[in-house]
Enzyme design. Structure first.
Site: not given
Length: 583
Positions: A206, A315, A346
């Site tokens: 991320s 995602d 994710h």
């Protein structure tokens, strides 16, 4: 602005390497910058320490270079070790932060600063640091460096949500690991990285994955490879889309300023974060210099490190556009690269050989081990039937297939067909503030006044989507000067099927930005415009007997701003969707 914090700090303890690690913070020779005097622990013991690296940025504008906190775990034996470096704004969790209000009075919205109370989503409960890097890599002959990005954790400065200041602060760490920057311990004595070989690999999930992308675009010497996982590559595409304010999936109302408020740990950053609020522009949604500085794709030509891209094609937080545009830019610039696209959301792939694969990648690029890693497939993609190896991504076998949106009635569902045929225009009314996309794609064989649906004939054989679907929609706004436009590609069962439809991918556009994401042009009510825009990249298999569907709506409840109901949109005959399909 509050006075700057003192330079002295006590080191924080780190997680150990298994049960065999003892804390061994060592002294340094400040006057000469000589190597640290290491104790002589047993071979199984790791050395851990806190260091503060002096960067070349002054993000809090206090007149002093920001110092970047590093937590280091490394083998205790003499020698020089390659470094696995994860940089992060999440070292101390997240603050409780209000979101921007997304139920707006009109488009463009009038209230730029409206917010709704509530907690910043669950990221606070589980920061992105997975906790395995030091446990896994230190016993295998690597040093692991966990950095605190500017304005977060124990670092100085202010968070700036992805701009070049954050990139340069991360670069300073690589410079220190190569003897080109200064580092200090908690007492202010200078510390050198005499144990570092100078070969650095970055990874993270991320935001922690965006930081390797950022640092790589500086072209810093010593950064040999990066493994960005679920990583943003252009923050405009995280918070905007084709002129619309669009939230990352699950985080309605978040924006660059909200994220900065969530991670900041230092006083005195109110002015800097207020500048983010002003410059991010939640009114027009246009691409601007603010977003251009946070667009790493345009800087791919400066990347000297190899890149191993890892992303989930499920995602909807960091959407597929990020990996797809980055991958293509790396290709254009001949950057050595590999990509894994897993079926998950994710995060990292649920694949038993993931960590060994990273180890082999780092061994090749950081230790020079000839392990054949570059002779392995460039692309691997996961489907329900397992992993498929490809020569590249998108699959070179996927060919663009144009399907025409045709309606023979003003109200009945239409068809997707290879030929244009004849047809009529259809209209619908926006109710996206109260109806979700999942609700609006249901019952594809019946009329719905709040959406338009077009379906293909049942597929004679399975077809695999690989790449970017695009639409060309002929749209007129009948009663308002602006509206959201959303296109949803849907996997439908045959007529009469009770199987739930699957929204495969989606995309958004502001009709005012029909010619450019960077500048809007007024819409004339009733005038038809052709809106061309991509949907999010995807890998998906449409099984034999299923139907490909395209649903056109206005407001996407879970992603776009939500104006009052009642906007009427007309879709003209001659609209198309082009899907890259392979067998």
């Amino acid at each position: 602005m509050a006075p700057p914090p003192a330079r002295r700090r006590r080191p924080n303890s780190l997680l150990g390497v298994g049960t065999a690690v003892l804390m061994a913070v060592t002294a340094t020779t400040a006057a000469t910058g000589a190597p640290e005097a290491l104790a002589a622990p047993p071979p199984s013991v790791a050395v851990e320490q806190r260091v503060y690296v002096e960067s070349a940025v002054d993000s809090d504008r206090d007149g002093r270079p920001d110092r970047i906190a590093l937590d280091i775990s490394r083998p205790a034996g003499a020698g020089r070790y390659p470094v696995v470096f994860e940089h992060s704004p999440y070292r101390t969790g997240l603050n409780t932060v209000p979101m921007h209000w997304v139920d707006v009075d009109r488009l463009p919205q009038e209230d730029l600063f409206g917010v709704t109370a509530g907690r910043h989503p669950v990221r606070a409960a589980s920061p992105n640091l997975p906790g395995w890097l030091d446990d896994y890599f230190v016993p295998r002959g690597y040093a692991v460096v966990l950095g605190h990005s500017i304005g977060t954790g124990a670092s100085e400065g202010c968070p700036t949500t992805g701009d070049q200041q954050e990139a340069l602060a991360g670069k300073a760490v690589v410079d220190w690991l190569n003897g080109r920057a200064r580092g200090f311990d908690a007492s202010g004595r200078e510390v050198t990285a005499s144990w570092s070989s100078g070969s650095v690999g970055m990874t993270g999930v991320s935001y922690n994955g965006a930081l390797p992308n950022m640092v790589a675009t500086t072209g810093v010497a010593g950064l040999k490879t990066i493994v960005p996982v679920a990583a943003p590559t252009n923050w405009y595409d995280y918070y905007r889309a084709n002129g619309l304010v669009v939230a990352p999936g699950g985080y309605q109302g978040e924006d660059a300023d909200v994220l900065a408020k969530a991670v900041v740990t230092r006083a005195g950053c109110a002015d800097e974060i207020a500048a983010l609020t002003q410059r991010q522009d939640r009114v027009s949604g246009d691409y601007s210099a603010f977003w251009d500085e946070r667009n790493y794709v345009r800087l791919a030509g400066q990347v000297k490190a190899s890149v191993f891209v890892v992303h989930g094609h499920g995602d909807w937080n960091v959407k597929g556009t990020h990996y797809a545009q980055w991958w293509e830019a790396l290709r254009r610039n001949d950057v050595p690269r590999r990509i894994w696209l897993h079926r998950g959301g994710h995060g990292e792939p649920a694949r038993s050989d993931y960590r060994p694969a990273l180890l082999r990648w780092f061994d090749y690029w950081l230790k020079g081990v000839d392990n054949g890693v570059l002779r392995e497939p460039v692309a691997e993609v996961e489907h329900t039937t397992g992993w498929r190896r490809l020569a590249d991504w998108p699959d070179p076998a996927a060919k663009p297939t144009a399907l025409h949106l045709t309606a023979t009635s003003a109200t009945a569902p239409g068809v997707l067909a290879p030929e244009a045929g004849t047809g009529v225009a259809q209209s619908f009314e926006d109710r996206g503030r109260t109806r979700t996309a999942a609700q609006l794609v249901a019952r594809p064989d019946t009329a719905d006044p709040n959406r338009l649906v077009f379906r293909s004939a049942p597929l004679a054989a399975a077809s695999r989507l690989s790449g970017v679907t695009t639409v060309a929609l002929k749209v007129a706004l009948e009663n308002r000067d602006d509206a959201n436009v959303t296109a949803l590609l849907v996997d439908y069962g045959p007529a009469g099927s009770t199987a739930a439809p699957v929204v495969v991918t989606r995309g958004w556009i502001d009709p005012q930005n029909r010619d450019s994401a960077g500048a809007g042009a007024k819409v004339v009510r009733g005038q038809e415009y052709e809106l061309r825009f991509p949907l999010e990249p995807k890998e998906h298999v449409f099984a034999a007997g299923r139907r490909i569907g395209l649903v056109v709506i206005s407001t996407d409840h879970d992603h776009t701003l939500r104006p009052p109901a009642g906007a009427r949109l007309r879709l003209g005959h001659g609209s198309t969707v082009t899907v890259p399909l392979a067998t």
